[in-house]
Write an enzyme that holds these catalytic residues in place. Sequence first.
Site, PDB file in Angstrom:
ATOM      1  CG  ASN A 210      -0.172  -0.120   2.499  1.00 52.64           C
ATOM      2  OD1 ASN A 210       0.623   0.743   2.830  1.00 52.64           O
ATOM      3  ND2 ASN A 210      -0.385  -1.212   3.230  1.00 52.64           N
ATOM      4  CG  PHE A 323      -2.750   5.603  13.586  1.00 54.75           C
ATOM      5  CD1 PHE A 323      -1.939   5.290  14.662  1.00 54.75           C
ATOM      6  CD2 PHE A 323      -2.712   6.899  13.083  1.00 54.75           C
ATOM      7  CE1 PHE A 323      -1.112   6.239  15.233  1.00 54.75           C
ATOM      8  CE2 PHE A 323      -1.888   7.853  13.636  1.00 54.75           C
ATOM      9  CZ  PHE A 323      -1.086   7.529  14.713  1.00 54.75           C
TER      10      PHE A 323
END
Length: 400
Positions: A210, A323
């Site tokens: 990613n 997160f």
Amino acid sequence: MNKLAFKKCLLIVTGSIAAYKTPDIVRRMRDQGAEVRVVLTSAATEFVTPLALQAVSGNEVRQDLFDHQAEAGMGHIELARWADAIVIAPASADYIAKLSKGSADDLSTAICRASEAPMLIAPAMNQQMWENSFTKEALDVLSEKGFCVCGPDSGSQACGEVGLGRLVEAEILIESIASLFNSGSLAKLRVMVTAGPTREYIDPVRYLTNQSSGKMGYALARAACEAGANVILISGPTNLEPPQGVGVEYISSAKEMASSVSEGIGEIDIFIGCAAVSDYRPEAVSDQKIKKSDSTLSLKLIPNKDILSGVAGLTNAPFTVGFAAETEELERFARDKMTKKGVDMIAANLVDKDGLGFNSDDNEVTVFWENESYVLEKQPKEQLARKLVTLISRVYQKNP
Ligand code: CTP
């Protein structure tokens, strides 16, 4: 070791003869990794030129409160937000008196009034002026307001007298600037941070990954270290320099990250899961490069273990911070994730908002814990990391 790596320092130079030393100070601050901008008072221009300071800092030197070139015509606000630290060196007797009375009638005093950054004053003046009770009273007021005072030194002075009042040496000043960042809020604690992307190999030359740059996790590791923690950073592949003073373990896949985390987690007080861990990996990894053919190719993916919820679910789990990267309904999805994964705190951001998130230098997050939340506005990741670490330490101290 670069003592001021990644620090944005604003140097305010005032009207003292020691101002002639500031080009050398700026050069040394930059050698230590700082980005430096300089503001000169009008009295300072009698002792050093804006051009010299512009040349050594690599940035335009500012002097005027009303600056038509500055963003939105508000140079003082722009610089106050930009600075990680404000250093007033040399600080003349007159300037110290003015600042202690709360003046904000020129660029430098307006910046000091508008900034939340830590501030350091390095006085330099004639020894009688230093001994004068007005100077002492003014510095007492500033110390009470949170200004740190560095120096002065003793020795022979430009006016021919000998005594206290010389500007401290550049090395001492730099040490003092560096110590502004050492809050000690995580002293004696052991912190583990995960950062960066993971790579899930398909064959020896191809992988799924990613866009994570690792910048946020590295900034958090650095900030936790500056706050006094003993920090381990478990990092996926990035192009970043390892943060100084931090132990780094490099891994590639989510599986490797999971096993590095589980090996070290027993010792950890605070776990910050900042990595963009791949949720899936190919079920089978080909030993050889997969050859091209005319038919379609399907990859079967199987889920990876969720590292964060694994840590949060441990008996004697550390304080866990996760997160959440979301594209909509930030609070609902972030709080759901917090509950589902059992974490103590979650920092959530909207990934497509103004290009913020994965690969940018800036970020904006809303932090959720218990029934509370706090917004950390858009700012450089280094700055945001320091504020997030302060918030984590406050919440942690309440629920160690
Ligand atoms: N995380 C993890 N292990 C995984 C996946 C995610 O530890 N296998 C952690 C991340 O480090 C981050 C948090 O979980 O702290 C949330 O990651 P995010 O990608 O936003 O959420 P997901 O759990 O993957 O959920 P979704 O992609 O459905 O939003």
